[in-house]
Design a protein around this motif. Structure first.
Motif, PDB file in Angstrom:
ATOM      1  N   UNK A  82       0.714  -1.141   0.249  1.00  0.00           N
ATOM      2  CA  UNK A  82      -0.486   0.119   0.210  1.00  0.00           C
ATOM      3  C   UNK A  82       0.841   1.435  -0.057  1.00  0.00           C
ATOM      4  N   UNK A  83       0.175   2.404  -0.307  1.00  0.00           N
ATOM      5  CA  UNK A  83       1.365   3.468  -0.661  1.00  0.00           C
ATOM      6  C   UNK A  83       0.426   4.411  -1.137  1.00  0.00           C
ATOM      7  N   UNK A  84       0.903   5.877  -1.726  1.00  0.00           N
ATOM      8  CA  UNK A  84       0.214   6.983  -1.935  1.00  0.00           C
ATOM      9  C   UNK A  84       1.411   7.970  -2.235  1.00  0.00           C
ATOM     10  N   UNK A  85       0.823   8.915  -3.185  1.00  0.00           N
ATOM     11  CA  UNK A  85       1.500   9.707  -3.847  1.00  0.00           C
ATOM     12  C   UNK A  85       1.276  11.391  -3.527  1.00  0.00           C
ATOM     13  N   UNK A  86       2.727  11.346  -2.801  1.00  0.00           N
ATOM     14  CA  UNK A  86       2.787  13.499  -2.476  1.00  0.00           C
ATOM     15  C   UNK A  86       3.074  14.102  -3.136  1.00  0.00           C
ATOM     16  N   UNK A  87       1.962  15.420  -3.133  1.00  0.00           N
ATOM     17  CA  UNK A  87       3.181  16.417  -3.924  1.00  0.00           C
ATOM     18  C   UNK A  87       2.062  17.638  -3.372  1.00  0.00           C
ATOM     19  N   UNK A  88       3.615  18.097  -3.731  1.00  0.00           N
ATOM     20  CA  UNK A  88       3.569  19.766  -3.195  1.00  0.00           C
ATOM     21  C   UNK A  88       3.488  20.960  -4.457  1.00  0.00           C
ATOM     22  N   UNK A  89       2.210  21.357  -4.206  1.00  0.00           N
ATOM     23  CA  UNK A  89       2.298  22.285  -5.695  1.00  0.00           C
ATOM     24  C   UNK A  89       3.627  24.100  -5.193  1.00  0.00           C
ATOM     25  N   UNK A  90       3.614  24.142  -3.883  1.00  0.00           N
ATOM     26  CA  UNK A  90       4.229  25.438  -3.364  1.00  0.00           C
ATOM     27  C   UNK A  90       5.552  24.614  -4.123  1.00  0.00           C
TER      28      UNK A  90
END
Length: 233
Positions: A125-133
């Motif tokens: 199980x995993x997830x993607x993390x996005x920092x738009x700044x």
């Protein structure tokens, strides 16, 4: 049957044939291979005299049934393995991940996390993390987290993974921005950072502008779309 009983009424004939001493019947071990047909009155004698032969036939029948069960078991195992491979192929590309409200997230900063995903059925199980700044404010930053999953007790730890992340070009079906990384996958006690796809994944300018040479535009309607593929070693 010339059994000596006379004057049997027609309605009683079927009942008589079930117990007539001269009625010819099959041995009750016919299913095991005894092909003897004998009169009803000789059944008891046949059973006593042919005990050894019947045991041999039963033993052979048992081996035959056992071999059929083993063959069926192997075939079922192969079908299950083929199905698992097919399911893994179907799950190789996860559903497209949408990151909405880019402008707001860029202004606010912080990390946006995708819904939980699995590498394959009964997998990691995993997830993607996005920092738009972005970490450096000039580019968006993208990373990956391992999550505790319901199948953690059934998979191997630690694991190695080859992960391919695509930022989708919304102008066409090609020209996606693709980054592939090799990650060491620890068993997570909670959400655990695995690694960056890029602290400077793509600049804000490149993200929002249309590139006429490459025919690419990654940001449309204030939304980004990612696709991820995970292959476990």
């Amino acid at each position: 049957n010339a059994c000596g009983i006379q004057a049997i009424e027609r309605g009683d004939l079927d009942a008589h044939l079930l117990q007539c001493p001269l009625e010819e019947i099959e041995c009750e071990f016919s299913y095991a291979g005894c092909n003897v047909k004998l009169a009803f009155e000789d059944v008891e004698k046949h059973m006593k005299e042919c005990v050894q032969q019947h045991l041999v036939l039963l033993s052979a029948k048992f081996r035959e049934c056992q071999e059929q069960l083993e063959k069926q078991s192997r075939e079922n195992a192969e079908r299950i393995q083929d199905l698992q491979k097919h399911m893994q192929i179907c799950y190789r590309f996860c559903p497209t991940i949408c990151v909405p409200y880019y402008a707001h997230r860029r202004k606010a900063g912080g990390w946006w996390h995708s819904p939980s995903l699995y590498t394959h059925p009964q997998g990691y199980k995993f997830r993607i993390a996005v920092n738009c700044k972005g970490v450096y404010s000039t580019h968006i930053s993208v990373s990956m987290d391992a999550l505790r999953g319901e199948f953690d007790g059934q998979v191997l730890w630690p694991a190695n993974a080859t992960v391919t992340l695509q930022l989708l070009n919304q102008e066409s079906g090609h020209g996606h921005l693709t980054v592939t990384r090799r990650f060491r996958w620890p068993k997570p006690a909670k959400a655990t950072y695995i690694g960056f796809f890029g602290e400077r994944f793509i600049s804000h300018g490149e993200l929002s502008e249309f590139n006429p040479d490459l025919h690419t535009r990654f940001l449309i309607n204030d939304s980004l779309f990612f696709r991820v593929r995970v292959e476990m070693d």
